[in-house]
Design a protein around this motif. Structure first.
Motif, PDB file in Angstrom:
ATOM      1  N   ARG A 156      -7.202   4.530  10.657  1.00  9.44           N
ATOM      2  CA  ARG A 156      -6.604   5.023   9.551  1.00  9.44           C
ATOM      3  C   ARG A 156      -5.513   4.461   9.177  1.00  9.44           C
ATOM      4  NH1 ARG A 156      -2.469   9.293  10.959  1.00  9.44           N
ATOM      5  NH2 ARG A 156      -2.205  10.040   8.547  1.00  9.44           N
ATOM      6  N   GLY A 157      -4.612   3.832   9.941  1.00  4.03           N
ATOM      7  CA  GLY A 157      -3.376   3.135   9.635  1.00  4.03           C
ATOM      8  C   GLY A 157      -3.714   1.518   9.767  1.00  4.03           C
ATOM      9  N   THR A 158      -2.810   0.941  10.675  1.00  3.06           N
ATOM     10  CA  THR A 158      -3.114  -0.641  10.734  1.00  3.06           C
ATOM     11  C   THR A 158      -3.468  -0.885  11.937  1.00  3.06           C
ATOM     12  OG1 THR A 158      -0.560  -0.716  11.296  1.00  3.06           O
ATOM     13  CG2 THR A 158      -0.928  -0.850   9.029  1.00  3.06           C
ATOM     14  N   GLY A 159      -3.629  -0.132  12.954  1.00 10.74           N
ATOM     15  CA  GLY A 159      -4.621  -0.362  14.442  1.00 10.74           C
ATOM     16  C   GLY A 159      -3.843  -1.772  14.778  1.00 10.74           C
ATOM     17  N   ILE A 160      -2.510  -1.579  15.142  1.00  5.03           N
ATOM     18  CA  ILE A 160      -1.870  -2.726  15.838  1.00  5.03           C
ATOM     19  C   ILE A 160      -2.153  -2.623  17.415  1.00  5.03           C
ATOM     20  CG2 ILE A 160       0.362  -3.615  16.455  1.00  5.03           C
ATOM     21  CD1 ILE A 160       1.468  -3.408  13.791  1.00  5.03           C
ATOM     22  N   PRO A 187       3.154   3.882   0.997  1.00  8.68           N
ATOM     23  CA  PRO A 187       4.032   3.352   2.065  1.00  8.68           C
ATOM     24  C   PRO A 187       3.325   2.050   2.381  1.00  8.68           C
ATOM     25  CG  PRO A 187       2.631   5.218   2.851  1.00  8.68           C
ATOM     26  CD  PRO A 187       2.511   5.148   1.361  1.00  8.68           C
ATOM     27  N   ALA A 188       4.231   1.441   3.256  1.00  8.10           N
ATOM     28  CA  ALA A 188       3.827   0.035   3.591  1.00  8.10           C
ATOM     29  C   ALA A 188       2.332  -0.038   4.283  1.00  8.10           C
ATOM     30  CB  ALA A 188       4.820  -0.606   4.689  1.00  8.10           C
ATOM     31  N   TRP A 189       2.117   0.816   5.125  1.00 11.41           N
ATOM     32  CA  TRP A 189       0.648   0.547   5.741  1.00 11.41           C
ATOM     33  C   TRP A 189      -0.496   0.840   4.557  1.00 11.41           C
ATOM     34  CZ3 TRP A 189      -2.423   5.140   5.567  1.00 11.41           C
ATOM     35  CH2 TRP A 189      -1.915   6.322   5.130  1.00 11.41           C
ATOM     36  N   VAL A 200       4.750  -4.053  10.120  1.00  8.56           N
ATOM     37  CA  VAL A 200       4.010  -3.815   8.996  1.00  8.56           C
ATOM     38  C   VAL A 200       5.083  -3.473   7.571  1.00  8.56           C
ATOM     39  CG1 VAL A 200       2.437  -2.106   7.800  1.00  8.56           C
ATOM     40  CG2 VAL A 200       2.214  -2.896  10.115  1.00  8.56           C
ATOM     41  N   PRO A 201       6.140  -2.743   7.779  1.00  7.91           N
ATOM     42  CA  PRO A 201       7.176  -2.833   6.528  1.00  7.91           C
ATOM     43  C   PRO A 201       7.503  -3.977   6.145  1.00  7.91           C
ATOM     44  CG  PRO A 201       7.629  -1.025   8.194  1.00  7.91           C
ATOM     45  CD  PRO A 201       6.471  -1.715   8.818  1.00  7.91           C
ATOM     46  N   ARG A 258       8.722   0.387  15.120  1.00  7.40           N
ATOM     47  CA  ARG A 258       8.100  -0.788  14.856  1.00  7.40           C
ATOM     48  C   ARG A 258       8.171  -1.292  13.341  1.00  7.40           C
ATOM     49  NH1 ARG A 258       3.192  -0.996  18.383  1.00  7.40           N
ATOM     50  NH2 ARG A 258       2.206   0.038  16.515  1.00  7.40           N
ATOM     51  N   ASN A 259       8.762  -2.372  13.059  1.00  6.12           N
ATOM     52  CA  ASN A 259       9.165  -2.732  11.426  1.00  6.12           C
ATOM     53  C   ASN A 259       8.154  -4.105  11.202  1.00  6.12           C
ATOM     54  OD1 ASN A 259      10.035  -4.896  13.289  1.00  6.12           O
ATOM     55  ND2 ASN A 259      12.103  -4.946  12.386  1.00  6.12           N
TER      56      ASN A 259
END
Lengths: 475, 475
Positions: B18-22, B349-351, B404-405, B401-402
């Protein structure tokens, strides 16, 4: 006559006159740290020879960009404070409080490298501890209008509420004022005038009235301007009201701050009457569109301020909620947010926002005699942009000319190929000449690792929304 | 098992979940044109060996960006149509009408070069004459969802008023439909599936009902989706109302267009009821924030559309009023304009906006089985960004953690170092591998010179606001 350097054959965007003052096949002659002449290539090459020439064919030649409001050290926590409601107390301050002086200095250097490579030549760097950070500008060769940011509140760490009215710490205030004075003594008008200083109280709710008076007296005594956040937030208004029963602008008026020598960042929380008063007093405004848009979801009243006769320049503010210090970004944001606000694509046209990052920025800071346009006698701060880079091509040279619109709406800053500051080539063929970029960036990354370790040690991350979102896989 | 390529040791931003899956120390294994595996470096290196490896230390590894709406040829008149009220008839169309096929093709190549170097790997290229332009994608190696843009109005040159209701030109419509069919026959599912096609009627006021029916029948027959401007302007609404006594969405509903296979650009001029209907029918929306913001001073209703369950992806639209085709720009604009609109820094938001340029863009175009995230079985479209470039540093790897932003708010696209499309390295160490960039950009500049000459020959510039401003020294 022989000069040190001639840049010739480019689209010279002088920023003189009421628009952008383009000379299509233009040249700039530089002697020492000063612009000797600006004109057509034929004129300049006819009148001058040079020790060095730069062929600017297919380049735009512009005055270096002027960033009217930047906290360079904050880049050490870049990207750590956005998408949240309480930017200051749930984002930036807890993290910054974990940074030591060496970390802040590394962050400042990173930020200066970032910005200078994207065409910023004058940094109105308003930060703490400036006595340390300023050596970065000395090393890189950037032009700086430096202010030691003075804050009399106890250092904020974690858990402070933005509603809390706290006691001042006069010892801290005096210490910082002393540092500010030392900065002025050591650096003001140094390095051939490349480094100048201002006084820098942080905000009307962050210093006692006594300290604000001392700061003003010091500015008067040393003939210095003042760089200051003014009416930047409802927090400031609330706290000043609670303490003194008046609003920030009224307080500053009483203290004699409202003069053309006050450079006010943001003025977001001002009434129309206050804006009119500030403009009438000649106070200038720093507009940080990206920062205030991202951290507050607001657009400061720049258009109104201009309409009241106020001076406005662009600034990038800080990286933990902008997240870059790139004036190309600010120009774009400024144009599009105003167009959207007024539902009118004609407002804030390209030529106007380019002025707000160059000549009008310089005027707003009181340094337009030195920088902000290409004019004989001004300092030789010049940037070259490659018009054959993909985002700047093709060049339509007339009857419709697309260079200025593309500088504002299309360029990302990576098209800046050469940066000359005070007559010295600081960036050449995209490479920084004065410090080792790779090494400095590695140092900033090491500093960030130390901050991450300290954050783990404190356990504060349990309450930071961004740490929560990192855990959830959003960040 | 031995694969062709392993990228290892990077921050792998999978865009799964659901997000960015890092995956912080992650790896991607590629076999042919397909992702074979994604996981931690330890896992992947334990299971696979490779003919080639790429060390992604200090890099972010992402799926290639998906541009859901782009007219690549328009870049030939980049920067020639902004800051004005009548974008279409006083800006872009008179200039575009002076461009010949060879000029449009050169503009398209320029645009593809610009975008692919900034990380765009899938181009939903909706343009004319696509039968010519598409060869650029063949040559560069980009993934394209191509649509021949069909317009049945007489070619617009200079002096047309936006209020004018004009007769259709059925011969032109038939010719363009024929070209669209030829495009599908020759290119759909070609080059190993890297090139696919859609049908592309330009807008409900630009084609007759008869032609719209034929287009739909053709799409049904060939099992194709439709890419189309829908309710993009008050002009469209006014003209459709005048012609048929109904609004565009109602017309399209009657014609059976409103299905999940319709990809609608803009939907700016829709009522809430229409948005709900479109979302219910499964129509997707292309959000071109930069373009619509600059040319109209508007923000299309993306947030509402998402709230009604609609799919939304980002697009860059066109360069004569955006002015770049850079999805990093779109992500930033999308976030900040929504934050400002709602006076709320927490929205978009960024994500979320990163998803709208990757996985949600792919979902919106119906190609998420192929691209948009890093998942085994999907096509190997992968980009690497340098996290030690100034604007991406420092990396804070946790607990906050910065990455994605900073991808969204700080990156300008110039941090994209490597671009892999369909398993092939198309950009390596910032250099395009497949065509000669310098030569192609020079060709676009030559084409622009020819257009400028034709503009001088016509004398139209007397009426173009941008020519006037050029004369006045603003541009």
């Amino acid at each position: 006559m022989t000069v040190d350097l001639i840049i010739y054959g480019g689209f010279v965007v002088t920023m003189e006159g009421r628009g952008t003052g383009i000379i299509p096949d233009g040249a700039v002659a530089i002697q020492g740290n000063t612009i000797a002449a600006v004109g057509s290539t034929a004129e300049i090459m006819g009148q001058y020879s040079a020790h060095r020439t730069i062929d600017a064919k297919n380049k735009a030649v512009l005055p270096g960009l002027v960033d009217t409001h930047i906290h360079t050290s904050n880049a050490i926590v870049r990207g750590c404070s956005q998408d949240i409601n309480k930017w200051m107390y749930s984002g930036i301050l807890p993290l910054l409080s974990l940074a030591k002086t060496e970390d802040l200095t590394a962050g400042s250097m990173l930020n200066i490298i970032e910005a200078v490579k994207k065409g910023t030549t004058t940094f109105c760097d308003y930060d703490f501890p400036m006595l340390e950070l300023i050596e970065n500008h000395v090393r890189v060769g950037t032009r700086v209008v430096a202010a030691e940011m003075i804050n009399e509140l106890p250092t904020v760490t974690y858990g402070v509420q933005d509603t809390q009215l706290r006691d001042f710490d006069p010892a801290k205030g005096e210490r910082q004022l002393r540092d500010a004075k030392t900065l002025v003594e050591r650096y003001h008008q140094s390095h051939g005038g490349r480094i100048t200083c201002m006084m820098g109280p942080q905000a009307s709710e962050m210093c006692s009235v006594e300290l604000l008076r001392e700061v003003k007296a010091c500015a008067d005594k040393h003939d210095l301007d003042i760089h200051m956040h003014v009416a930047q937030s409802d927090r400031e208004t609330r706290q000043v009201m609670e303490r003194y029963g008046k609003r920030p602008v009224e307080l500053l008026e009483e203290l004699g701050y409202l003069t053309p020598r006050l450079h006010a960042a943001h003025i977001t929380e001002t009434s129309e009457a206050e804006q009119r008063l500030l403009a009438r007093r000649g106070v200038s405004m720093a507009l940080c569109t990206g920062s205030i848009g991202i951290i507050n979801g607001e657009l400061p009243p720049a258009e109104a301020y201009l309409s009241y006769g106020g001076r406005v320049g662009l600034g990038t503010d800080q990286a933990p909620g902008n997240n870059c210090n790139n004036l190309f970004n600010e120009m774009k944001f400024t144009a599009i947010l105003h167009k959207y606000k007024h539902n009118d694509p004609t407002v804030f046209p390209a030529w106007k926002v380019l002025r707000m990052a160059t000549i009008e920025a310089a005027e707003s800071m009181g340094i337009a005699e030195q920088v902000g346009s290409l004019r004989p006698g001004k300092k030789a701060d010049v940037i070259l942009m490659d018009l054959h880079s993909p985002a700047m091509s093709p060049v339509l040279s007339g009857p419709v000319r697309n260079i200025v619109p593309n500088i504002v709406y299309s360029a990302s800053g990576s098209e800046v190929e050469t940066v000359i500051i005070d007559g010295r080539v600081v960036v050449e063929n995209y490479v920084l000449q004065t410090v080792d970029e790779v090494q400095e960036i590695a140092a900033a990354n090491k500093a960030a690792e130390r901050i991450c370790q300290r954050l783990r040690d404190t356990g504060w991350e349990r309450e930071l929304p961004l740490a929560q979102w990192t855990k959830e896989g959003l960040y």
